[in-house]
Design a protein around this motif. Structure first.
Motif, PDB file in Angstrom:
ATOM      1  N   GLY A 159       0.807  -1.205   0.000  1.00 40.08           N
ATOM      2  CA  GLY A 159       0.000   0.000   0.000  1.00 40.08           C
ATOM      3  C   GLY A 159       0.840   1.254   0.000  1.00 40.08           C
ATOM      4  N   GLY A 160       0.264   2.322   0.591  1.00 36.16           N
ATOM      5  CA  GLY A 160       0.921   3.616   0.613  1.00 36.16           C
ATOM      6  C   GLY A 160      -0.106   4.724   0.574  1.00 36.16           C
ATOM      7  N   ASN A 161       0.197   5.756  -0.186  1.00 35.14           N
ATOM      8  CA  ASN A 161      -0.695   6.894  -0.284  1.00 35.14           C
ATOM      9  C   ASN A 161      -1.900   6.567  -1.165  1.00 35.14           C
ATOM     10  OD1 ASN A 161      -1.208   9.704  -2.061  1.00 35.14           O
ATOM     11  ND2 ASN A 161      -1.137   9.947   0.153  1.00 35.14           N
ATOM     12  N   LEU A 162      -3.079   6.727  -0.604  1.00 34.10           N
ATOM     13  CA  LEU A 162      -4.305   6.268  -1.266  1.00 34.10           C
ATOM     14  C   LEU A 162      -4.574   7.036  -2.549  1.00 34.10           C
ATOM     15  CD1 LEU A 162      -6.749   4.443  -1.220  1.00 34.10           C
ATOM     16  CD2 LEU A 162      -7.848   6.025   0.383  1.00 34.10           C
ATOM     17  N   ASN A 163      -4.432   8.351  -2.528  1.00 34.53           N
ATOM     18  CA  ASN A 163      -4.685   9.155  -3.710  1.00 34.53           C
ATOM     19  C   ASN A 163      -3.726   8.797  -4.846  1.00 34.53           C
ATOM     20  OD1 ASN A 163      -5.964  11.525  -5.057  1.00 34.53           O
ATOM     21  ND2 ASN A 163      -3.903  12.358  -4.891  1.00 34.53           N
ATOM     22  N   THR A 164      -2.469   8.530  -4.505  1.00 32.49           N
ATOM     23  CA  THR A 164      -1.475   8.183  -5.519  1.00 32.49           C
ATOM     24  C   THR A 164      -1.763   6.835  -6.157  1.00 32.49           C
ATOM     25  OG1 THR A 164       0.204   9.477  -4.361  1.00 32.49           O
ATOM     26  CG2 THR A 164       0.990   7.824  -5.915  1.00 32.49           C
ATOM     27  N   MET A 165      -2.231   5.874  -5.369  1.00 27.85           N
ATOM     28  CA  MET A 165      -2.506   4.546  -5.920  1.00 27.85           C
ATOM     29  C   MET A 165      -3.536   4.593  -7.042  1.00 27.85           C
ATOM     30  SD  MET A 165      -2.287   1.709  -2.875  1.00 27.85           S
ATOM     31  CE  MET A 165      -3.193   2.559  -1.597  1.00 27.85           C
ATOM     32  N   ALA A 166      -4.454   5.567  -6.983  1.00 34.11           N
ATOM     33  CA  ALA A 166      -5.458   5.691  -8.042  1.00 34.11           C
ATOM     34  C   ALA A 166      -4.801   5.967  -9.391  1.00 34.11           C
ATOM     35  CB  ALA A 166      -6.458   6.791  -7.692  1.00 34.11           C
ATOM     36  N   GLY A 167      -3.601   6.576  -9.377  1.00 35.00           N
ATOM     37  CA  GLY A 167      -2.908   6.909 -10.610  1.00 35.00           C
ATOM     38  C   GLY A 167      -2.173   5.752 -11.251  1.00 35.00           C
ATOM     39  N   ILE A 168      -2.106   4.597 -10.579  1.00 38.41           N
ATOM     40  CA  ILE A 168      -1.471   3.411 -11.170  1.00 38.41           C
ATOM     41  C   ILE A 168      -2.405   2.206 -11.153  1.00 38.41           C
ATOM     42  CG2 ILE A 168       0.862   4.181 -10.626  1.00 38.41           C
ATOM     43  CD1 ILE A 168       0.885   2.203  -8.275  1.00 38.41           C
ATOM     44  N   TRP A 169      -3.602   2.389 -10.589  1.00 37.36           N
ATOM     45  CA  TRP A 169      -4.531   1.263 -10.456  1.00 37.36           C
ATOM     46  C   TRP A 169      -4.868   0.682 -11.829  1.00 37.36           C
ATOM     47  CZ3 TRP A 169      -5.504  -0.069  -5.476  1.00 37.36           C
ATOM     48  CH2 TRP A 169      -6.353  -1.158  -5.277  1.00 37.36           C
ATOM     49  N   GLY A 170      -4.853  -0.647 -11.924  1.00 38.20           N
ATOM     50  CA  GLY A 170      -5.176  -1.314 -13.181  1.00 38.20           C
ATOM     51  C   GLY A 170      -4.015  -1.400 -14.149  1.00 38.20           C
ATOM     52  N   SER A 171      -2.858  -0.861 -13.757  1.00 39.61           N
ATOM     53  CA  SER A 171      -1.665  -0.913 -14.602  1.00 39.61           C
ATOM     54  C   SER A 171      -0.738  -2.018 -14.118  1.00 39.61           C
ATOM     55  CB  SER A 171      -0.927   0.433 -14.555  1.00 39.61           C
ATOM     56  OG  SER A 171      -0.169   0.539 -13.358  1.00 39.61           O
ATOM     57  N   PRO A 172       0.280  -2.364 -14.938  1.00 37.47           N
ATOM     58  CA  PRO A 172       1.262  -3.369 -14.499  1.00 37.47           C
ATOM     59  C   PRO A 172       2.124  -2.910 -13.334  1.00 37.47           C
ATOM     60  CG  PRO A 172       1.364  -3.029 -16.893  1.00 37.47           C
ATOM     61  CD  PRO A 172       0.535  -1.929 -16.328  1.00 37.47           C
ATOM     62  N   TYR A 173       1.971  -1.664 -12.932  1.00 37.27           N
ATOM     63  CA  TYR A 173       2.806  -1.104 -11.868  1.00 37.27           C
ATOM     64  C   TYR A 173       2.102  -1.090 -10.516  1.00 37.27           C
ATOM     65  CZ  TYR A 173       5.189   0.306 -16.088  1.00 37.27           C
ATOM     66  OH  TYR A 173       5.810   0.282 -17.316  1.00 37.27           O
ATOM     67  N   MET A 174       0.858  -1.554 -10.486  1.00 36.19           N
ATOM     68  CA  MET A 174       0.143  -1.698  -9.224  1.00 36.19           C
ATOM     69  C   MET A 174       0.131  -3.168  -8.853  1.00 36.19           C
ATOM     70  SD  MET A 174      -1.546  -0.355  -6.694  1.00 36.19           S
ATOM     71  CE  MET A 174      -2.282  -1.238  -5.305  1.00 36.19           C
ATOM     72  N   PRO A 175       0.769  -3.551  -7.739  1.00 31.84           N
ATOM     73  CA  PRO A 175       0.746  -4.965  -7.335  1.00 31.84           C
ATOM     74  C   PRO A 175      -0.693  -5.437  -7.153  1.00 31.84           C
ATOM     75  CG  PRO A 175       2.299  -3.703  -5.996  1.00 31.84           C
ATOM     76  CD  PRO A 175       1.507  -2.714  -6.781  1.00 31.84           C
ATOM     77  N   GLU A 176      -0.977  -6.621  -7.643  1.00 37.02           N
ATOM     78  CA  GLU A 176      -2.320  -7.177  -7.465  1.00 37.02           C
ATOM     79  C   GLU A 176      -2.565  -7.450  -5.984  1.00 37.02           C
ATOM     80  OE1 GLU A 176      -5.062 -11.022  -8.827  1.00 37.02           O
ATOM     81  OE2 GLU A 176      -3.041 -10.740  -9.651  1.00 37.02           O
ATOM     82  N   ILE A 177      -3.688  -6.965  -5.481  1.00 37.56           N
ATOM     83  CA  ILE A 177      -4.047  -7.225  -4.095  1.00 37.56           C
ATOM     84  C   ILE A 177      -4.370  -8.706  -3.944  1.00 37.56           C
ATOM     85  CG2 ILE A 177      -5.616  -6.685  -2.210  1.00 37.56           C
ATOM     86  CD1 ILE A 177      -3.744  -4.400  -2.979  1.00 37.56           C
ATOM     87  N   GLN A 178      -3.699  -9.352  -3.000  1.00 31.50           N
ATOM     88  CA  GLN A 178      -3.841 -10.793  -2.811  1.00 31.50           C
ATOM     89  C   GLN A 178      -4.670 -11.094  -1.567  1.00 31.50           C
ATOM     90  OE1 GLN A 178       0.189 -12.228  -2.573  1.00 31.50           O
ATOM     91  NE2 GLN A 178       0.701 -11.594  -4.656  1.00 31.50           N
TER      92      GLN A 178
END
Length: 344
Positions: free
Chosen positions: A217-236
């Protein structure tokens, strides 16, 4: 495959870079104070080539910022790469990072806020454990005693005090200690001349029993900018999700929590670690981020550690991304139970 960096020791070189906002320009006094602090601790510092440069809202072009980071990645003398601050545009660098060089020479990558995009992207692409933790200007430019507590966490987790063998055998899992005080008081960085006032600290453990899982995880607002990309680790299934934010209104925070719900995140994770929200705007509701989260969960039984100090407030605790963690809600403890550093 998980990659672990080696500890950074006194005498080693910390390279710093500016992946988004140009803090070395707009906060020169704080920048100099931060450098002096780490140099006094025995570290050598190597400046990224965008140090002292500004392109208005950012330190330089996308390609220039990527090359600044890559130069530090490829430099064998640099053992820790630390951001100067966050911003809004670190995600632009992700397609251009030399991931192969990091695989060949794993090193500590540390920062927070907008740098979440880089921490998660590097971890997703290489398996390298990265670190949600202090940034040079924003964190180490603070005055004592808060800066000393931030450094204490940096030293314990990243400077080699814990042996890999002991952690692997779980004879010595690392348990976080709650700082006694904290602050999110805003003072102009260039005019600040003394320590900020503080508040008594508290963590809330909302749940029962023991949960174990990968910390991500990390900063919630920032994660929205990579969500669905190969750079966002899949939540397991079973992950422990760290989320925090800064300077947002409750309407924005509610939307971000709802995004996680709509993506099925709360159906997978074992627990949430909710960091303090710096200067939260409740829009006169009297409600806090935890209240918004509980409303979005709508009775869904997800245990929550609320108020964790790995966020935009001071002091800041270092949180490894990609390691195993354990939260004991009965004993009210949060521990790391797998290695985050490699010892030669």
């Amino acid at each position: 495959m998980t990659l672990l960096p080696q500890p950074v020791q006194s005498g080693d070189t910390i390279g710093f870079f500016s992946p988004s906002s140009p803090a070395t320009c707009f906060a020169p006094k704080r920048f100099e104070r931060a450098k002096a602090f780490l140099q006094h601790k025995g570290f050598k510092l190597k400046a990224g080539h965008l140090t002292g440069k500004s392109d208005y809202y950012r330190s330089g072009s996308i390609q220039a910022r990527a090359e600044e980071l890559n130069a530090l990645i490829r430099d064998p003398e640099v053992r820790c790469i630390m951001s100067t601050i966050g911003g809004n545009n670190s995600n632009a660098l992700l397609p251009y990072i030399d991931y192969e060089a990091l695989r060949q020479d794993p090193k500590i990558i540390i920062g927070y806020s907008d740098v979440t995009a880089l921490l998660l992207g590097i971890y997703a692409q290489t398996g390298l454990v990265t670190f949600y933790g202090p940034a040079l200007v924003a964190s180490f430019g603070e005055f004592p005693p808060l800066v000393d507590e931030t450094f204490a966490s940096f030293k314990v987790l990243l400077c080699g005090r814990l042996s890999e063998k002991a952690v692997e055998q779980q004879n010595l899992p690392y348990s976080y200690s709650m700082p006694k005080v904290w602050t999110d008081v805003k003072i102009d960085w260039e005019s600040q001349s003394e320590a900020k006032p503080t508040l008594a600290n508290t963590w809330q453990f909302i749940g029962n029993g023991v949960v174990k899982g990968r910390v991500v995880g990390g900063n919630l607002n920032t994660m929205a900018g990579i969500w669905g990309s190969p750079y966002m680790p899949e939540i397991q299934q079973g992950d422990i999700l760290l989320i925090e934010d800064s300077l947002k209104g409750i309407e924005t925070v509610e939307r971000a929590f709802c995004h996680l719900k709509l993506c099925g995140v709360f159906d997978k994770i074992s627990a949430i670690v909710l960091g303090k929200h710096e200067l939260f705007d409740d829009k006169r509701t009297g409600r806090q981020p935890l209240d918004a989260l509980m409303e979005v969960l709508n009775g869904q039984a997800v245990p929550i550690l609320n108020g964790f100090d790995s966020c935009h407030t001071h002091p800041m605790l270092v949180t490894p991304i990609g390691v195993q963690g354990e939260i004991d809600f009965d004993r009210q403890s949060f521990s790391l139970t797998s290695p985050w550093l490699k010892y030669s």
